[in-house]
Design an enzyme around this catalytic site. Structure first.
Site, PDB file in Angstrom:
ATOM      1  N   ASP A 139      -2.051  15.945  72.193  1.00  0.00           N
ATOM      2  CA  ASP A 139      -0.973  14.965  72.009  1.00  0.00           C
ATOM      3  C   ASP A 139      -1.436  13.523  72.167  1.00  0.00           C
ATOM      4  O   ASP A 139      -0.613  12.610  72.162  1.00  0.00           O
ATOM      5  CB  ASP A 139       0.164  15.238  73.001  1.00  0.00           C
ATOM      6  CG  ASP A 139       1.007  16.437  72.589  1.00  0.00           C
ATOM      7  OD1 ASP A 139       0.865  16.863  71.428  1.00  0.00           O
ATOM      8  OD2 ASP A 139       1.782  16.946  73.410  1.00  0.00           O
TER       9      ASP A 139
ATOM     10  N   ASP B 276      17.199 -16.879  34.759  1.00  0.00           N
ATOM     11  CA  ASP B 276      16.153 -15.865  34.868  1.00  0.00           C
ATOM     12  C   ASP B 276      16.644 -14.598  35.552  1.00  0.00           C
ATOM     13  O   ASP B 276      16.118 -13.512  35.310  1.00  0.00           O
ATOM     14  CB  ASP B 276      14.958 -16.426  35.643  1.00  0.00           C
ATOM     15  CG  ASP B 276      14.226 -17.506  34.864  1.00  0.00           C
ATOM     16  OD1 ASP B 276      14.440 -17.575  33.636  1.00  0.00           O
ATOM     17  OD2 ASP B 276      13.450 -18.264  35.470  1.00  0.00           O
TER      18      ASP B 276
ATOM     19  N   GLY C  18       7.035  -4.397  36.321  1.00  0.00           N
ATOM     20  CA  GLY C  18       7.487  -3.289  35.497  1.00  0.00           C
ATOM     21  C   GLY C  18       7.863  -3.737  34.100  1.00  0.00           C
ATOM     22  O   GLY C  18       7.620  -3.039  33.120  1.00  0.00           O
ATOM     23  N   LEU C  19       8.448  -4.930  33.986  1.00  0.00           N
ATOM     24  CA  LEU C  19       8.789  -5.467  32.673  1.00  0.00           C
ATOM     25  C   LEU C  19       7.531  -5.695  31.855  1.00  0.00           C
ATOM     26  O   LEU C  19       7.480  -5.373  30.670  1.00  0.00           O
ATOM     27  CB  LEU C  19       9.569  -6.776  32.832  1.00  0.00           C
ATOM     28  CG  LEU C  19       9.902  -7.524  31.536  1.00  0.00           C
ATOM     29  CD1 LEU C  19      10.807  -6.675  30.656  1.00  0.00           C
ATOM     30  CD2 LEU C  19      10.556  -8.869  31.846  1.00  0.00           C
TER      31      LEU C  19
END
Length: 536
Positions: free
Chosen positions: A36, A292, A427-428
């Site tokens: 542990d 935007d 991503g765009l």
């Protein structure tokens, strides 16, 4: 018992370690087997601290179980006190040692140490890490303040007390710990923010506090509960026993920070703060009103994390960025009620689960365009091809930046804005590259203006590149045995025009429509027909 490859929270003794490691002058004696001791790595590797946590393990072995393990505990207690000379001693046991029932806390209390000794009994098989941290902090504060009766604190917590004494109001910031999400930076941001509003920070606990600082907690005018998972139980006890009010708004996001300041000013009977301060201090409100930001409006977002950050993220996404929240949940059962309430306001049913596979399945079903979650949701989102930002623990070392990166206050809103919007913007770009990959300028075999120096792929390399960028052709071969409709080149080309973050859902819906309609081949017309069918 359930076997799993991942857990959102450790056992409760890890939460106790977080409290002991966050404070100064506190030592934790943990009755535990040798296996542990792994928890040390959480602080040295993830938190990147230059010292090990102040924990002494009894590290009993199998051969010790045939003897008197209680004497083993006493020996380690004496050694820890002699070596470290702590100002307060925490004593507890791990999940394995709990089965032996040596009761190390009771043993330590009877050894006559000249320091506060707090025995921590944590039910390892029914509770988890955050509850363990909350219970440890509560027991430590209660154990230390029990030597100071409430009537002897000498402080009136009426809002007018600080005015009559001719001083600035002072508050305690309760809840920040090591292995919390950006806690250290949050404290720096709030200290600066409160100072600008004429409010002094009296004690910050447990992070970097000493036991003597806990004795001074009742001298503040009110408590600020920054992380309810850790500090709410302590704040409630201080309210009952010392009459100390506490704030309930967590200042994550522009709107929440504004509400937080209004709540503090109201509790302290101070003039109302400037309602336009958020727009002046943070860039998030300006951007969310700009042209935007139209690209972000209505983006589908799935949120999962600890209760505090999940609720705050849902409010920011819905009210400040114009996202559409399609999923909200937490792994913390102690925070299930407020998370369910927040989800109900959004018309959702909250996901309360610590099963990462169930979370991934819910994520895939919701088909979001952005995932806000923990380290595990980042892995799941990557498998699903969805952008992700980490907003909550558990986290990896990359989510513990060396730079100043708070989540609370006005600057925290700026950090959140950057962290959430950038994955969508990237991503765009990926989607645009995918759309124009077959145009003249993007053809892989197009001759460079450098003539013979231009790169030329072999046929094998081109096939490998096409397979990597268009894995759907390979999946068709694998799925043909399951009698799935075959995608024609026209259908694949039409599918490639769809943004990658919803392409998987469109593929599944189109194949489902094709099966229902009896189509064996999917072309561009089938894609259009499926789109009309599911919109109807």
């Amino acid at each position: 018992m359930e076997l799993t490859l991942w857990t959102y929270e450790g056992p409760p003794h890890v939460g106790a370690m977080r409290i002991a490691s966050s404070m100064e002058g506190v030592h934790y004696v943990l009755h535990a087997p040798q296996g542990d001791t792994y928890a040390d790595l959480l602080f040295t590797m993830i938190e990147r601290r230059g010292r090990r946590p102040p924990v002494t393990y009894t590290t009993f072995q199998a051969r010790d179980l045939g003897g008197d393990t209680a004497e083993l505990v006493k020996g380690h207690l004496r050694e820890a006190v002699e070596r470290f000379n702590p100002e307060a001693l925490l004593v507890g046991e791990s999940c394995t040692a709990e089965l032996i029932q040596d009761q190390p806390g009771s043993l330590a209390s009877g050894m006559g140490f000249n320091m506060p000794v707090v025995g921590i009994e944590l039910p390892a098989y029914s509770k988890k890490e955050n509850w363990g941290a909350s219970e440890t902090f509560y027991q430590l504060v209660r154990g230390i303040l029990s030597k100071q009766p409430s009537e002897e604190s000498g402080v009136s917590h009426s809002p007018a007390a600080w005015k009559s004494e001719g001083r600035r109001p002072r508050v305690n910031l309760l809840g920040p710990t090591l292995l919390g999400f950006r806690c250290r930076d949050d404290i720096l941001e709030l200290e600066k923010l409160l100072n600008q509003h004429g409010i002094d920070v009296h004690v910050v606990a447990p992070l970097e506090a000493r036991p003597a600082d806990l004795m001074r907690l009742p001298n503040a005018d009110l408590n600020v509960c920054l992380y309810p998972e850790i500090a709410e139980a302590t704040c409630l006890w201080l309210e009952r026993n010392y009459g100390m009010p506490f704030s309930k708004t967590v200042p994550i996001g522009v709107g929440a920070t504004k509400d937080f300041l209004e709540e503090l000013h109201q509790l302290l009977e101070m003039p109302a703060p400037n309602p336009g301060e958020g727009a002046e201090q943070s860039k998030l409100p300006w951007y969310s009103q700009s042209v935007d930001s139209n690209y972000l409006t209505g983006k589908r977002v799935f949120i999962f994390g600890d209760g505090t950050h999940a609720i705050a993220a849902a409010r920011i996404a819905d009210q400040e960025l114009g996202f559409k929240v399609v999923g909200l949940g937490t792994y913390s059962r102690e925070m299930a009620r407020p998370v369910r309430a927040a989800a109900k306001e959004l018309g959702l049913e909250a996901l309360i689960s610590d099963d990462y596979l169930a979370v991934e399945a819910a994520m895939a079903e919701a088909a979001p365009e952005l995932v806000l979650g923990t380290q595990m949701e980042r892995h799941s989102a990557k498998r699903l091809g969805i952008p992700c930002a980490v907003i909550s623990t558990p986290m990896h070392v990359q989510d513990v930046p060396a730079r100043y990166s708070p989540q609370m206050g006005w600057e925290g809103a700026n950090v959140i804005f950057d962290s959430w919007v950038h994955p969508l913007m990237m991503g765009l770009e990926e989607h645009l590259i995918g759309m124009f990959r077959h145009d003249f300028e993007f053809v892989d075999g197009h001759q460079s203006h450098l003539g013979h120096l231009g790169g030329h792929q072999s046929q094998t390399e081109q096939q490998q590149s096409q397979a990597a960028t268009n894995p759907s052709t390979q999946s068709n071969t694998d799925s043909s045995s399951e009698e799935s409709p075959l995608w024609t080149p026209e259908g694949e080309a039409e599918l490639a025009k769809i943004p990658f973050f919803v392409r998987g859902k469109v593929r599944r819906n189109t194949e489902k429509y094709a099966r229902q309609a009896g189509c064996r081949r999917i072309d561009s017309e089938t894609v259009y027909d499926a789109k009309v069918h599911f919109r109807a």
